[in-house]
Design a protein around this motif. Structure first.
Motif, PDB file in Angstrom:
ATOM      1  N   LEU A 233      42.207  42.712  29.688  1.00 53.85           N
ATOM      2  CA  LEU A 233      41.443  41.974  30.694  1.00 53.85           C
ATOM      3  C   LEU A 233      41.999  42.013  32.206  1.00 53.85           C
ATOM      4  CD1 LEU A 233      39.632  39.069  28.763  1.00 53.85           C
ATOM      5  CD2 LEU A 233      38.462  40.645  30.262  1.00 53.85           C
ATOM      6  N   ALA A 234      43.184  41.831  32.111  1.00 52.03           N
ATOM      7  CA  ALA A 234      43.993  41.697  33.279  1.00 52.03           C
ATOM      8  C   ALA A 234      44.001  42.927  34.240  1.00 52.03           C
ATOM      9  CB  ALA A 234      45.232  41.093  33.174  1.00 52.03           C
ATOM     10  N   LYS A 235      44.204  44.194  33.401  1.00 54.75           N
ATOM     11  CA  LYS A 235      44.182  45.330  33.893  1.00 54.75           C
ATOM     12  C   LYS A 235      42.914  45.630  34.403  1.00 54.75           C
ATOM     13  CE  LYS A 235      47.964  47.460  31.284  1.00 54.75           C
ATOM     14  NZ  LYS A 235      48.123  48.457  30.075  1.00 54.75           N
ATOM     15  N   THR A 236      41.749  45.329  33.895  1.00 51.28           N
ATOM     16  CA  THR A 236      40.321  45.353  34.241  1.00 51.28           C
ATOM     17  C   THR A 236      40.095  44.759  35.674  1.00 51.28           C
ATOM     18  OG1 THR A 236      39.485  45.792  31.922  1.00 51.28           O
ATOM     19  CG2 THR A 236      37.936  45.188  33.651  1.00 51.28           C
ATOM     20  N   GLU A 237      40.520  43.330  35.567  1.00 52.01           N
ATOM     21  CA  GLU A 237      40.219  42.782  36.705  1.00 52.01           C
ATOM     22  C   GLU A 237      40.849  43.348  37.983  1.00 52.01           C
ATOM     23  OE1 GLU A 237      40.946  38.039  38.134  1.00 52.01           O
ATOM     24  OE2 GLU A 237      41.993  38.426  36.633  1.00 52.01           O
ATOM     25  N   GLN A 238      42.158  43.843  37.892  1.00 52.62           N
ATOM     26  CA  GLN A 238      43.009  44.561  39.016  1.00 52.62           C
ATOM     27  C   GLN A 238      42.243  45.750  39.434  1.00 52.62           C
ATOM     28  OE1 GLN A 238      46.568  45.140  37.212  1.00 52.62           O
ATOM     29  NE2 GLN A 238      47.564  43.222  37.168  1.00 52.62           N
ATOM     30  N   LYS A 239      41.539  46.442  38.619  1.00 51.51           N
ATOM     31  CA  LYS A 239      40.807  47.841  39.016  1.00 51.51           C
ATOM     32  C   LYS A 239      39.565  47.367  39.480  1.00 51.51           C
ATOM     33  CE  LYS A 239      43.859  50.695  35.846  1.00 51.51           C
ATOM     34  NZ  LYS A 239      43.566  51.520  34.661  1.00 51.51           N
ATOM     35  N   ALA A 240      39.017  46.273  39.174  1.00 49.23           N
ATOM     36  CA  ALA A 240      37.604  46.151  39.526  1.00 49.23           C
ATOM     37  C   ALA A 240      37.341  45.811  40.908  1.00 49.23           C
ATOM     38  CB  ALA A 240      37.098  44.793  38.608  1.00 49.23           C
ATOM     39  N   SER A 241      36.163  46.153  41.274  1.00 45.27           N
ATOM     40  CA  SER A 241      35.737  46.016  42.556  1.00 45.27           C
ATOM     41  C   SER A 241      35.524  44.398  43.004  1.00 45.27           C
ATOM     42  CB  SER A 241      34.397  46.839  42.871  1.00 45.27           C
ATOM     43  OG  SER A 241      33.422  45.946  42.002  1.00 45.27           O
ATOM     44  N   GLY A 242      35.572  44.244  44.134  1.00 50.39           N
ATOM     45  CA  GLY A 242      35.324  42.742  44.465  1.00 50.39           C
ATOM     46  C   GLY A 242      33.940  42.267  43.934  1.00 50.39           C
ATOM     47  N   LEU A 243      32.869  43.124  43.956  1.00 50.60           N
ATOM     48  CA  LEU A 243      31.681  42.556  43.433  1.00 50.60           C
ATOM     49  C   LEU A 243      31.741  42.097  41.879  1.00 50.60           C
ATOM     50  CD1 LEU A 243      28.505  41.855  43.691  1.00 50.60           C
ATOM     51  CD2 LEU A 243      28.327  44.602  43.311  1.00 50.60           C
ATOM     52  N   TYR A 244      32.404  43.162  41.216  1.00 47.08           N
ATOM     53  CA  TYR A 244      32.583  42.885  39.770  1.00 47.08           C
ATOM     54  C   TYR A 244      33.393  41.838  39.507  1.00 47.08           C
ATOM     55  CZ  TYR A 244      32.738  43.732  34.853  1.00 47.08           C
ATOM     56  OH  TYR A 244      32.763  43.700  33.430  1.00 47.08           O
ATOM     57  N   ARG A 245      34.397  41.554  40.262  1.00 48.76           N
ATOM     58  CA  ARG A 245      35.482  40.306  40.054  1.00 48.76           C
ATOM     59  C   ARG A 245      34.594  39.154  40.257  1.00 48.76           C
ATOM     60  NH1 ARG A 245      39.445  43.769  42.383  1.00 48.76           N
ATOM     61  NH2 ARG A 245      39.156  42.863  44.542  1.00 48.76           N
ATOM     62  N   ARG A 246      33.826  38.941  41.275  1.00 50.18           N
ATOM     63  CA  ARG A 246      33.240  37.954  41.600  1.00 50.18           C
ATOM     64  C   ARG A 246      31.952  37.726  40.455  1.00 50.18           C
ATOM     65  NH1 ARG A 246      33.323  40.017  46.982  1.00 50.18           N
ATOM     66  NH2 ARG A 246      30.955  40.779  46.624  1.00 50.18           N
ATOM     67  N   GLN A 247      31.276  38.581  40.152  1.00 53.99           N
ATOM     68  CA  GLN A 247      30.241  38.503  39.000  1.00 53.99           C
ATOM     69  C   GLN A 247      30.948  38.034  37.428  1.00 53.99           C
ATOM     70  OE1 GLN A 247      27.721  42.228  38.469  1.00 53.99           O
ATOM     71  NE2 GLN A 247      28.333  42.042  36.155  1.00 53.99           N
ATOM     72  N   GLU A 248      32.067  38.559  37.197  1.00 57.69           N
ATOM     73  CA  GLU A 248      32.744  38.087  35.996  1.00 57.69           C
ATOM     74  C   GLU A 248      33.902  37.183  36.427  1.00 57.69           C
ATOM     75  OE1 GLU A 248      31.563  39.576  33.188  1.00 57.69           O
ATOM     76  OE2 GLU A 248      30.070  39.975  34.659  1.00 57.69           O
ATOM     77  N   ARG A 249      33.837  36.149  37.440  1.00 58.37           N
ATOM     78  CA  ARG A 249      35.058  35.388  37.846  1.00 58.37           C
ATOM     79  C   ARG A 249      35.258  34.467  36.646  1.00 58.37           C
ATOM     80  NH1 ARG A 249      33.701  32.620  43.296  1.00 58.37           N
ATOM     81  NH2 ARG A 249      31.904  31.913  42.294  1.00 58.37           N
ATOM     82  N   GLU A 250      33.913  33.904  36.126  1.00 55.44           N
ATOM     83  CA  GLU A 250      34.227  32.829  34.908  1.00 55.44           C
ATOM     84  C   GLU A 250      34.961  33.474  33.939  1.00 55.44           C
ATOM     85  OE1 GLU A 250      31.458  30.277  31.956  1.00 55.44           O
ATOM     86  OE2 GLU A 250      30.329  31.494  33.313  1.00 55.44           O
ATOM     87  N   TRP A 251      34.934  34.535  33.625  1.00 58.71           N
ATOM     88  CA  TRP A 251      35.655  34.977  32.272  1.00 58.71           C
ATOM     89  C   TRP A 251      37.177  35.428  32.767  1.00 58.71           C
ATOM     90  CZ3 TRP A 251      32.967  32.716  29.361  1.00 58.71           C
ATOM     91  CH2 TRP A 251      31.358  32.644  29.619  1.00 58.71           C
ATOM     92  N   PHE A 252      37.098  36.065  33.996  1.00 57.84           N
ATOM     93  CA  PHE A 252      38.636  36.234  34.346  1.00 57.84           C
ATOM     94  C   PHE A 252      39.269  34.939  34.483  1.00 57.84           C
ATOM     95  CE2 PHE A 252      36.840  40.253  36.371  1.00 57.84           C
ATOM     96  CZ  PHE A 252      37.294  41.228  35.426  1.00 57.84           C
ATOM     97  N   GLN A 253      38.617  33.773  34.873  1.00 54.04           N
ATOM     98  CA  GLN A 253      39.533  32.557  34.968  1.00 54.04           C
ATOM     99  C   GLN A 253      39.817  32.156  33.691  1.00 54.04           C
ATOM    100  OE1 GLN A 253      36.752  30.411  37.568  1.00 54.04           O
ATOM    101  NE2 GLN A 253      37.696  30.972  39.313  1.00 54.04           N
ATOM    102  N   MET A 254      38.818  32.335  32.564  1.00 55.64           N
ATOM    103  CA  MET A 254      38.951  31.816  31.552  1.00 55.64           C
ATOM    104  C   MET A 254      40.233  32.572  30.750  1.00 55.64           C
ATOM    105  SD  MET A 254      36.282  32.050  28.364  1.00 55.64           S
ATOM    106  CE  MET A 254      36.821  31.471  26.467  1.00 55.64           C
ATOM    107  N   ALA A 255      40.019  33.713  31.062  1.00 58.02           N
ATOM    108  CA  ALA A 255      41.355  34.616  30.394  1.00 58.02           C
ATOM    109  C   ALA A 255      42.715  34.223  31.110  1.00 58.02           C
ATOM    110  CB  ALA A 255      41.015  36.346  30.774  1.00 58.02           C
ATOM    111  N   ALA A 256      42.708  33.853  32.444  1.00 58.00           N
ATOM    112  CA  ALA A 256      44.001  33.512  33.084  1.00 58.00           C
ATOM    113  C   ALA A 256      44.426  32.280  32.643  1.00 58.00           C
ATOM    114  CB  ALA A 256      43.600  33.327  34.447  1.00 58.00           C
ATOM    115  N   GLY A 257      43.235  31.273  32.038  1.00 60.83           N
ATOM    116  CA  GLY A 257      43.749  29.919  31.494  1.00 60.83           C
ATOM    117  C   GLY A 257      44.425  30.218  30.063  1.00 60.83           C
ATOM    118  N   LEU A 258      43.719  31.063  29.390  1.00 60.87           N
ATOM    119  CA  LEU A 258      44.203  31.589  28.102  1.00 60.87           C
ATOM    120  C   LEU A 258      45.752  32.229  28.134  1.00 60.87           C
ATOM    121  CD1 LEU A 258      40.897  33.026  26.345  1.00 60.87           C
ATOM    122  CD2 LEU A 258      41.967  30.801  25.848  1.00 60.87           C
ATOM    123  N   ARG A 259      45.925  32.919  29.014  1.00 58.68           N
ATOM    124  CA  ARG A 259      47.275  33.429  29.357  1.00 58.68           C
ATOM    125  C   ARG A 259      48.499  32.407  29.395  1.00 58.68           C
ATOM    126  NH1 ARG A 259      44.558  38.097  31.698  1.00 58.68           N
ATOM    127  NH2 ARG A 259      44.492  36.991  33.698  1.00 58.68           N
TER     128      ARG A 259
END
Length: 263
Positions: A233-259
């Motif tokens: 998930l972290a690799k996906t976030e790094q490679k994602a476009s700004g639009l996709y990161r904003r769209q999936e922010r809730e789940w990227f933040q959830m993943a960061a909390g889990l890490r």
């Protein structure tokens, strides 16, 4: 041509400015490489072909994008004004709208407002007539009702409804259905939740299944499996476009909390 001679420097400067604006827009919005190369050529050197491309890009991409942004802005303002109303007022207006026209959309809108107000029983009651009518197998109805069942701690009822959803409707419907189904199975302590999360991740239209699957694996004491999923998930976030990161922010933040939990 002679009549245009006095205006040529102004026109060339205008086209060069458009090339610069177009170049910025093309880079930010990740347009095709040939657009970026030609606009860069026009912005740096002012060449004939580069400036011609600037004009073409303006009419084919920039102007339509600006019109779309204006419409989107207008819709956003309308949604913002609507959101300023107290929730009780919006529920009352939705109830009045439903009385005037008993449609799938009006019932779904009212149920969503009732759910937001912390009234899942009322929301489920609003949807109940649809579950036995002509919309009984509509994915919107089944998914919304299943979400409400989960909110009311009725995972078995949610699972029954989710098993009725046609997964061939769309990729988004499949992703949402399987993600909710895995949650319902997990809430009942069913081991098949693991595989359902895996199925939801395959061809997923959002990062939600992977983030929720990682949380499930942590609860199951499978830290190594969860860490592998979170690293992906972290690799996906790094490679994602700004639009996709904003769209999936809730789940990227959830993943960061889990890490952080796993450290």
């Amino acid at each position: 041509m002679d009549a245009l001679q006095p205006y040529l420097p102004f026109l060339l400067n205008l086209l060069r400015l458009l090339a610069i604006i177009g170049l910025i827009h093309a880079v930010v919005t990740r347009q095709q490489v040939y657009w970026i190369v030609m606009l860069l050529f026009g912005a740096l050197f002012g060449g004939l072909f580069g400036l011609a491309f600037a004009a073409v890009y303006t009419f084919m991409v920039l102007i339509p994008a600006a019109r779309g942004s204006s419409r989107a802005a207008g819709q956003a303002v309308a949604r913002g004004v609507e959101a300023l109303k107290p929730l009780d007022t919006r529920i009352r207006e939705a109830q009045e709208q439903l009385q005037e026209s008993d449609t799938l959309q009006n019932r779904a809108d009212l149920a969503a407002l009732q759910a937001r107000a912390g009234r899942p029983d009322d929301a489920q009651a609003t949807l109940a007539p649809l579950l036995s009518g002509i919309y009984a197998d509509d994915p919107v109805v089944l998914l919304t009702s299943a979400e409400l069942d989960l909110a009311r701690h009725n995972p078995a009822d949610a699972e029954t409804k989710l098993n009725r959803v046609d997964l061939r409707t769309s990729a988004a419907t499949r992703t949402r259905t399987l993600t909710l189904l895995a949650q319902a199975q997990d809430a009942q302590g069913k081991p098949e939740a693991d595989q359902t999360y895996r199925d939801a991740t395959t061809g997923a239209t959002t990062e939600e299944p992977r983030a929720r699957h990682a949380a499930y694996l942590i609860r199951q004491g499978r830290a190594a499996d969860a860490r592998a999923l979170l690293d992906a998930l972290a690799k996906t976030e790094q490679k994602a476009s700004g639009l996709y990161r904003r769209q999936e922010r809730e789940w990227f933040q959830m993943a960061a909390g889990l890490r952080k939990e796993l450290k």
